[in-house]
Design a protein around this motif. Sequence first.
Motif, PDB file in Angstrom:
ATOM      1  N   PHE A 139      10.444   4.860   2.482  1.00  0.00           N
ATOM      2  CA  PHE A 139      10.105   6.177   1.956  1.00  0.00           C
ATOM      3  C   PHE A 139      10.991   6.529   0.774  1.00  0.00           C
ATOM      4  CE2 PHE A 139       8.391   6.324   6.216  1.00  0.00           C
ATOM      5  CZ  PHE A 139       7.160   6.929   5.999  1.00  0.00           C
ATOM      6  N   VAL A 140      10.402   7.262  -0.189  1.00  0.00           N
ATOM      7  CA  VAL A 140      11.112   7.682  -1.396  1.00  0.00           C
ATOM      8  C   VAL A 140      10.936   9.185  -1.603  1.00  0.00           C
ATOM      9  CG1 VAL A 140      10.930   5.438  -2.539  1.00  0.00           C
ATOM     10  CG2 VAL A 140       9.132   7.141  -2.870  1.00  0.00           C
ATOM     11  N   ASP A 141      11.851   9.776  -2.386  1.00  0.00           N
ATOM     12  CA  ASP A 141      11.707  11.194  -2.729  1.00  0.00           C
ATOM     13  C   ASP A 141      10.866  11.321  -4.000  1.00  0.00           C
ATOM     14  OD1 ASP A 141      13.398  10.663  -4.916  1.00  0.00           O
ATOM     15  OD2 ASP A 141      15.144  11.600  -3.990  1.00  0.00           O
ATOM     16  N   GLY A 142      10.721  12.529  -4.502  1.00  0.00           N
ATOM     17  CA  GLY A 142       9.900  12.783  -5.676  1.00  0.00           C
ATOM     18  C   GLY A 142      10.385  12.117  -6.948  1.00  0.00           C
ATOM     19  N   LEU A 143      11.654  11.706  -6.976  1.00  0.00           N
ATOM     20  CA  LEU A 143      12.215  11.019  -8.139  1.00  0.00           C
ATOM     21  C   LEU A 143      12.200   9.506  -7.988  1.00  0.00           C
ATOM     22  CD1 LEU A 143      15.277  13.368  -8.742  1.00  0.00           C
ATOM     23  CD2 LEU A 143      13.092  13.340  -9.974  1.00  0.00           C
ATOM     24  N   GLY A 144      11.706   9.023  -6.841  1.00  0.00           N
ATOM     25  CA  GLY A 144      11.669   7.587  -6.600  1.00  0.00           C
ATOM     26  C   GLY A 144      12.912   7.035  -5.931  1.00  0.00           C
ATOM     27  N   ILE A 174      12.641  12.314   8.123  1.00  0.00           N
ATOM     28  CA  ILE A 174      11.676  12.109   7.056  1.00  0.00           C
ATOM     29  C   ILE A 174      10.534  13.075   7.349  1.00  0.00           C
ATOM     30  CG2 ILE A 174      10.138  10.500   5.900  1.00  0.00           C
ATOM     31  CD1 ILE A 174      11.957   8.250   6.781  1.00  0.00           C
ATOM     32  N   ARG A 175      10.287  13.975   6.441  1.00  0.00           N
ATOM     33  CA  ARG A 175       9.329  15.056   6.653  1.00  0.00           C
ATOM     34  C   ARG A 175       7.873  14.622   6.470  1.00  0.00           C
ATOM     35  NH1 ARG A 175      11.777  19.226   8.911  1.00  0.00           N
ATOM     36  NH2 ARG A 175      13.732  19.765   7.940  1.00  0.00           N
ATOM     37  N   ARG A 176       7.015  15.275   7.227  1.00  0.00           N
ATOM     38  CA  ARG A 176       5.564  15.129   7.059  1.00  0.00           C
ATOM     39  C   ARG A 176       5.247  15.383   5.584  1.00  0.00           C
ATOM     40  NH1 ARG A 176       1.898  19.495   7.423  1.00  0.00           N
ATOM     41  NH2 ARG A 176      -0.224  18.704   7.534  1.00  0.00           N
ATOM     42  N   GLY A 177       4.374  14.546   5.006  1.00  0.00           N
ATOM     43  CA  GLY A 177       4.036  14.663   3.596  1.00  0.00           C
ATOM     44  C   GLY A 177       4.848  13.747   2.704  1.00  0.00           C
ATOM     45  N   LEU A 233       9.435  12.245  11.110  1.00  0.00           N
ATOM     46  CA  LEU A 233      10.038  11.082  11.769  1.00  0.00           C
ATOM     47  C   LEU A 233      11.554  11.172  11.678  1.00  0.00           C
ATOM     48  CD1 LEU A 233       8.097   8.000  10.342  1.00  0.00           C
ATOM     49  CD2 LEU A 233       7.850   8.995  12.600  1.00  0.00           C
ATOM     50  N   THR A 234      12.235  10.691  12.700  1.00  0.00           N
ATOM     51  CA  THR A 234      13.685  10.518  12.653  1.00  0.00           C
ATOM     52  C   THR A 234      13.961   9.039  12.460  1.00  0.00           C
ATOM     53  OG1 THR A 234      13.996  12.373  14.155  1.00  0.00           O
ATOM     54  CG2 THR A 234      15.834  10.858  13.906  1.00  0.00           C
ATOM     55  N   LEU A 235      14.803   8.713  11.491  1.00  0.00           N
ATOM     56  CA  LEU A 235      15.156   7.316  11.261  1.00  0.00           C
ATOM     57  C   LEU A 235      15.994   6.808  12.420  1.00  0.00           C
ATOM     58  CD1 LEU A 235      16.069   7.200   7.482  1.00  0.00           C
ATOM     59  CD2 LEU A 235      13.992   6.410   8.583  1.00  0.00           C
ATOM     60  N   ASP A 255       0.860  -1.180   0.000  1.00  0.00           N
ATOM     61  CA  ASP A 255       0.000   0.000   0.000  1.00  0.00           C
ATOM     62  C   ASP A 255       0.899   1.233   0.000  1.00  0.00           C
ATOM     63  OD1 ASP A 255      -2.240  -1.599   0.203  1.00  0.00           O
ATOM     64  OD2 ASP A 255      -2.748  -0.999   2.247  1.00  0.00           O
ATOM     65  N   CYS A 256       0.454   2.308  -0.657  1.00  0.00           N
ATOM     66  CA  CYS A 256       1.195   3.566  -0.685  1.00  0.00           C
ATOM     67  C   CYS A 256       0.630   4.500   0.376  1.00  0.00           C
ATOM     68  CB  CYS A 256       1.102   4.202  -2.064  1.00  0.00           C
ATOM     69  SG  CYS A 256       1.913   3.213  -3.329  1.00  0.00           S
ATOM     70  N   VAL A 257       1.533   5.152   1.101  1.00  0.00           N
ATOM     71  CA  VAL A 257       1.130   5.973   2.236  1.00  0.00           C
ATOM     72  C   VAL A 257       1.796   7.339   2.187  1.00  0.00           C
ATOM     73  CG1 VAL A 257       0.745   3.947   3.685  1.00  0.00           C
ATOM     74  CG2 VAL A 257       2.955   5.098   3.753  1.00  0.00           C
ATOM     75  N   VAL A 258       1.203   8.277   2.931  1.00  0.00           N
ATOM     76  CA  VAL A 258       1.788   9.600   3.120  1.00  0.00           C
ATOM     77  C   VAL A 258       1.951   9.817   4.621  1.00  0.00           C
ATOM     78  CG1 VAL A 258      -0.433  10.800   3.047  1.00  0.00           C
ATOM     79  CG2 VAL A 258       1.668  12.025   2.484  1.00  0.00           C
TER      80      VAL A 258
END
Length: 83
Positions: A55-60, A32-35, A22-24, A14-17
């Motif tokens: 978690f991934v960034d906008g580029l995957g 890891i930022r909210r959103g 969060l701190t790893l 499942d994909c989540v936001v």
Amino acid sequence: MTKKKTGTKAQPFDCVVLLEDLTLHASNTKLIRRGSRGAIVEAYTEPFEAYDIEFVDGLGNIIGLASAIKPEQFEVYWKNHRF
């Protein structure tokens, strides 16, 4: 923790936001930022409902793996209906 694939808020893939920062745990410094968006890697029910999320960034590109994330810390925006 005990793995369980049914009866939980989310299932693997499942994909989540993220709803809060969060701190790893592995680095104690990487935030890891909210959103931020990610995918459920594993779901657990014992000793409490929790998830491992990658978690991934906008580029995957992978930002990191967060463990023991509680269901109130994220929102599902896409359900994987294959499992």
